[in-house]
Design a protein around this motif. Structure first.
Motif, PDB file in Angstrom:
ATOM      1  N   PHE A  11       0.789  -1.275   0.090  1.00  0.00           N
ATOM      2  CA  PHE A  11      -0.158   0.072   0.016  1.00  0.00           C
ATOM      3  C   PHE A  11       0.821   1.345   0.068  1.00  0.00           C
ATOM      4  CE2 PHE A  11      -2.490   3.264   2.359  1.00  0.00           C
ATOM      5  CZ  PHE A  11      -3.417   3.356   1.586  1.00  0.00           C
ATOM      6  N   GLU A  12       2.178   1.106   0.673  1.00  0.00           N
ATOM      7  CA  GLU A  12       3.064   2.458   0.875  1.00  0.00           C
ATOM      8  C   GLU A  12       3.593   2.559  -0.591  1.00  0.00           C
ATOM      9  OE1 GLU A  12       2.969  -0.269   3.069  1.00  0.00           O
ATOM     10  OE2 GLU A  12       2.150   0.986   4.561  1.00  0.00           O
ATOM     11  N   GLU A  13       3.897   1.380  -1.171  1.00  0.00           N
ATOM     12  CA  GLU A  13       4.264   1.855  -2.563  1.00  0.00           C
ATOM     13  C   GLU A  13       3.251   2.547  -3.381  1.00  0.00           C
ATOM     14  OE1 GLU A  13       6.171  -0.919  -6.249  1.00  0.00           O
ATOM     15  OE2 GLU A  13       5.904  -1.978  -4.252  1.00  0.00           O
ATOM     16  N   MET A  14       2.259   2.004  -3.224  1.00  0.00           N
ATOM     17  CA  MET A  14       1.142   2.830  -4.072  1.00  0.00           C
ATOM     18  C   MET A  14       0.841   3.961  -3.941  1.00  0.00           C
ATOM     19  SD  MET A  14      -2.978   1.647  -4.652  1.00  0.00           S
ATOM     20  CE  MET A  14      -3.121   2.323  -2.942  1.00  0.00           C
ATOM     21  N   LYS A  15       0.842   4.512  -2.592  1.00  0.00           N
ATOM     22  CA  LYS A  15       0.661   5.794  -1.985  1.00  0.00           C
ATOM     23  C   LYS A  15       1.709   6.780  -2.619  1.00  0.00           C
ATOM     24  CE  LYS A  15      -2.467   7.333  -0.111  1.00  0.00           C
ATOM     25  NZ  LYS A  15      -3.424   7.642  -0.819  1.00  0.00           N
ATOM     26  N   ASP A  16       3.072   6.244  -2.555  1.00  0.00           N
ATOM     27  CA  ASP A  16       4.328   6.988  -2.920  1.00  0.00           C
ATOM     28  C   ASP A  16       4.207   7.394  -4.306  1.00  0.00           C
ATOM     29  OD1 ASP A  16       5.269   6.707  -0.512  1.00  0.00           O
ATOM     30  OD2 ASP A  16       6.531   5.199  -0.886  1.00  0.00           O
ATOM     31  N   GLU A  17       3.801   6.245  -5.141  1.00  0.00           N
ATOM     32  CA  GLU A  17       3.316   6.418  -6.817  1.00  0.00           C
ATOM     33  C   GLU A  17       2.433   7.666  -7.032  1.00  0.00           C
ATOM     34  OE1 GLU A  17       4.144   6.471 -10.655  1.00  0.00           O
ATOM     35  OE2 GLU A  17       5.322   5.429  -9.093  1.00  0.00           O
ATOM     36  N   GLU A  18       1.483   7.416  -6.239  1.00  0.00           N
ATOM     37  CA  GLU A  18       0.197   8.567  -6.429  1.00  0.00           C
ATOM     38  C   GLU A  18       0.839   9.712  -5.953  1.00  0.00           C
ATOM     39  OE1 GLU A  18      -4.417   8.731  -4.841  1.00  0.00           O
ATOM     40  OE2 GLU A  18      -2.887   8.027  -3.309  1.00  0.00           O
ATOM     41  N   TYR A  19       1.419   9.886  -4.800  1.00  0.00           N
ATOM     42  CA  TYR A  19       2.294  11.295  -4.503  1.00  0.00           C
ATOM     43  C   TYR A  19       3.026  11.835  -5.496  1.00  0.00           C
ATOM     44  CZ  TYR A  19       4.417  14.760  -1.594  1.00  0.00           C
ATOM     45  OH  TYR A  19       5.068  16.059  -1.328  1.00  0.00           O
ATOM     46  N   ARG A  20       3.813  11.095  -6.067  1.00  0.00           N
ATOM     47  CA  ARG A  20       4.829  11.422  -7.236  1.00  0.00           C
ATOM     48  C   ARG A  20       3.947  11.909  -8.648  1.00  0.00           C
ATOM     49  NH1 ARG A  20       8.070   7.327  -4.997  1.00  0.00           N
ATOM     50  NH2 ARG A  20       7.029   5.724  -6.915  1.00  0.00           N
ATOM     51  N   TYR A  21       2.954  11.107  -8.594  1.00  0.00           N
ATOM     52  CA  TYR A  21       1.916  11.614  -9.897  1.00  0.00           C
ATOM     53  C   TYR A  21       1.510  13.186  -9.448  1.00  0.00           C
ATOM     54  CZ  TYR A  21      -2.150  12.211 -12.831  1.00  0.00           C
ATOM     55  OH  TYR A  21      -3.154  12.753 -13.571  1.00  0.00           O
ATOM     56  N   TRP A  22       0.738  13.160  -8.330  1.00  0.00           N
ATOM     57  CA  TRP A  22       0.230  14.750  -8.167  1.00  0.00           C
ATOM     58  C   TRP A  22       1.174  15.694  -8.086  1.00  0.00           C
ATOM     59  CZ3 TRP A  22      -4.446  15.319  -9.632  1.00  0.00           C
ATOM     60  CH2 TRP A  22      -5.494  14.341  -9.690  1.00  0.00           C
ATOM     61  N   GLN A  23       2.244  15.272  -7.865  1.00  0.00           N
ATOM     62  CA  GLN A  23       3.315  16.307  -7.651  1.00  0.00           C
ATOM     63  C   GLN A  23       3.938  16.842  -8.976  1.00  0.00           C
ATOM     64  OE1 GLN A  23       4.685  18.270  -5.162  1.00  0.00           O
ATOM     65  NE2 GLN A  23       2.867  17.308  -4.036  1.00  0.00           N
TER      66      GLN A  23
END
Length: 66
Positions: A11-23
């Motif tokens: 889940f953390e890996e998914m959230k990290d990717e989501e954060y990078r996308y929105w940034q």
């Protein structure tokens, strides 16, 4: 928009990717996406997109001196 399906190991890996996308998205586009989510939230509860159906409540509060 990237249409690639990705499998994440956590889940953390998914959230990290989501954060990078929105940034990586311009601020105006992030704002527009947040607004669209608000509009959809209002519609899900049967309100109009402009919020005109929402109840307005006036509250008077007295300030106490210290």
């Amino acid at each position: 928009m990237d249409k690639t399906i990705r499998k994440f190991n956590s889940f953390e890996e998914m959230k990290d990717e989501e954060y990078r996308y929105w940034q990586s998205v311009p601020p105006a586009e992030r704002f527009a996406a947040g607004h669209q989510m608000s509009v959809e939230g209002y519609r899900a509860y049967g309100y109009t997109a402009d919020g005109a159906d929402l109840k307005r409540v006036a509250v008077r509060m007295e300030l106490t001196t210290r």
